[in-house]
Design an enzyme around this catalytic site. Sequence first.
Site, PDB file in Angstrom:
ATOM      1  N   LYS A 189     -35.528 -68.503  55.621  1.00 23.51           N
ATOM      2  CA  LYS A 189     -36.641 -67.783  56.239  1.00 23.51           C
ATOM      3  C   LYS A 189     -37.220 -66.711  55.322  1.00 23.51           C
ATOM      4  O   LYS A 189     -36.484 -66.001  54.635  1.00 23.51           O
ATOM      5  CB  LYS A 189     -36.147 -67.154  57.542  1.00 23.51           C
ATOM      6  CG  LYS A 189     -37.146 -66.329  58.318  1.00 23.51           C
ATOM      7  CD  LYS A 189     -38.443 -67.054  58.605  1.00 23.51           C
ATOM      8  CE  LYS A 189     -38.255 -68.367  59.297  1.00 23.51           C
ATOM      9  NZ  LYS A 189     -39.476 -69.226  59.248  1.00 23.51           N
ATOM     10  N   ASP A 246     -32.351 -73.478  54.736  1.00 19.24           N
ATOM     11  CA  ASP A 246     -33.162 -74.636  55.143  1.00 19.24           C
ATOM     12  C   ASP A 246     -33.109 -75.768  54.130  1.00 19.24           C
ATOM     13  O   ASP A 246     -33.312 -76.926  54.470  1.00 19.24           O
ATOM     14  CB  ASP A 246     -34.615 -74.212  55.373  1.00 19.24           C
ATOM     15  CG  ASP A 246     -34.726 -73.463  56.688  1.00 19.24           C
ATOM     16  OD1 ASP A 246     -34.474 -72.242  56.695  1.00 19.24           O
ATOM     17  OD2 ASP A 246     -34.996 -74.119  57.712  1.00 19.24           O
TER      18      ASP A 246
HETATM   19  O1  MRU Z   1     -38.671 -71.170  60.990  1.00 19.22           O
HETATM   20  P1  MRU Z   1     -37.283 -71.333  61.521  1.00 19.22           P
HETATM   21  O2  MRU Z   1     -36.996 -70.449  62.685  1.00 19.22           O
HETATM   22  O3  MRU Z   1     -36.950 -72.781  61.776  1.00 19.22           O
HETATM   23  O4  MRU Z   1     -36.349 -70.852  60.329  1.00 19.22           O
HETATM   24  C1  MRU Z   1     -34.970 -70.904  60.502  1.00 19.22           C
HETATM   25  C2  MRU Z   1     -34.191 -70.380  59.352  1.00 19.22           C
HETATM   26  O5  MRU Z   1     -34.738 -69.975  58.356  1.00 19.22           O
HETATM   27  C3  MRU Z   1     -32.703 -70.464  59.464  1.00 19.22           C
HETATM   28  O6  MRU Z   1     -32.104 -69.411  58.792  1.00 19.22           O
HETATM   29  C4  MRU Z   1     -32.221 -71.779  58.845  1.00 19.22           C
HETATM   30  O7  MRU Z   1     -32.933 -72.864  59.368  1.00 19.22           O
HETATM   31  C5  MRU Z   1     -30.774 -72.000  59.054  1.00 19.22           C
HETATM   32  S1  MRU Z   1     -30.379 -72.386  60.719  1.00 19.22           S
HETATM   33  C6  MRU Z   1     -28.722 -72.686  60.832  1.00 19.22           C
END
Ligand code: MRU
Length: 355
Positions: free
Chosen positions: A258, A247
């Site tokens: 995550k 992220d």
């Molecule tokens: O809370 P989320 O579902 O938006 O978290 C998503 C993640 O942590 C993904 O691994 C990350 O955004 C990479 S997506 C290509």
Amino acid sequence: MSEATISTLPTLHWVGDVGGHLRLIDQTLLPVEVREIDCRDLETVFEAIRSLRVRGAPAIGIAAAYGLVIGAQAANDRDEAGFFAALDSARARLAESRPTAVNLFWALDRTHGVALAARGATSPREIVARLLAEARAIHEEDRAMCRAIGRYGAELLADGQGVLTHCNAGGLATSDYGTALAVFFSAQESGKRLRVYADETRPLLQGARLTAWELQQRGIDVTLICDSMAAQVMREGRVQAVVTGADRIAANGDTANKIGTYGVAVLAAAHDIPFYVAAPTSTFDLSLAGGSQIPIEQRDKREITHGFGRQTAPEGVKVYNPAFDVTPARLIRAIICERGVIAPVTRERIAAALR
Ligand code: MRU
């Protein structure tokens, strides 16, 4: 349940031209129901991002870019000052939706920059058209980035390997192909057969609901495990590599992803299994020296106490619910981006790759 599949339905797309709207798969309903929702006003886009109807760093960025177009469209009959005041407030509102994925801010800055560059030279209506063109460009570039990440990442995996992933970094998190899952899709396309272990990813179950569904739909061998099973699966020798998305990646390579990713990286190190991060360059934030500066989203306690559609914890219990954690660069064997593989993960290598 709808007959639609991942291959027939885009994660999100713009309907029409100027004056159109954003349509996206409501990911909170997956895998039981495949339903799209239309976002015709700013608050609907805000709510869709905030509630994870659209989620995953690149997809959040694309949704935010289209969200800014929607905010601008609503003000295109105002004079220039009024139009830009509305644009600024739309941008500020979207920026409040989720704090960790830097792609959101990157996409807002990029689209907003296009509007600023046109200020004084053209009408609000024309600026809206340019904003839409920029949002579409971000969307299109994301497709190409995913494909390139897949190609580079697939080189790191061998036929017959077991791989583990956490959360969902697939087509549902991007425009069409994913980042971490792109590596698996691309490996499969080049004839390598993989066995993927998908962590269910508490508390919102992106691994169970989204990754398992997506891999199944694309015909990849996937086995779902609870997050707490990863250590045992590694100890049994079932996994030869871990690939996750990101992220936000700080200048030194520390990576927010995550919640639970850090734990998986520690386990991978303990079992001498390479841990890879797959992410486009839009996920890097070189303004942050290290991972401790990355803002971590805190979410509602009910996600933990009522996660399975019923109460699963005593009334009034204290809850801590960070949505992300930070994996230190030293635990990451390589970062796979659309420009190639960054290894070892050092400040210097990252700066060179992003130059
Ligand atoms: O809370 P989320 O579902 O938006 O978290 C998503 C993640 O942590 C993904 O691994 C990350 O955004 C990479 S997506 C290509």
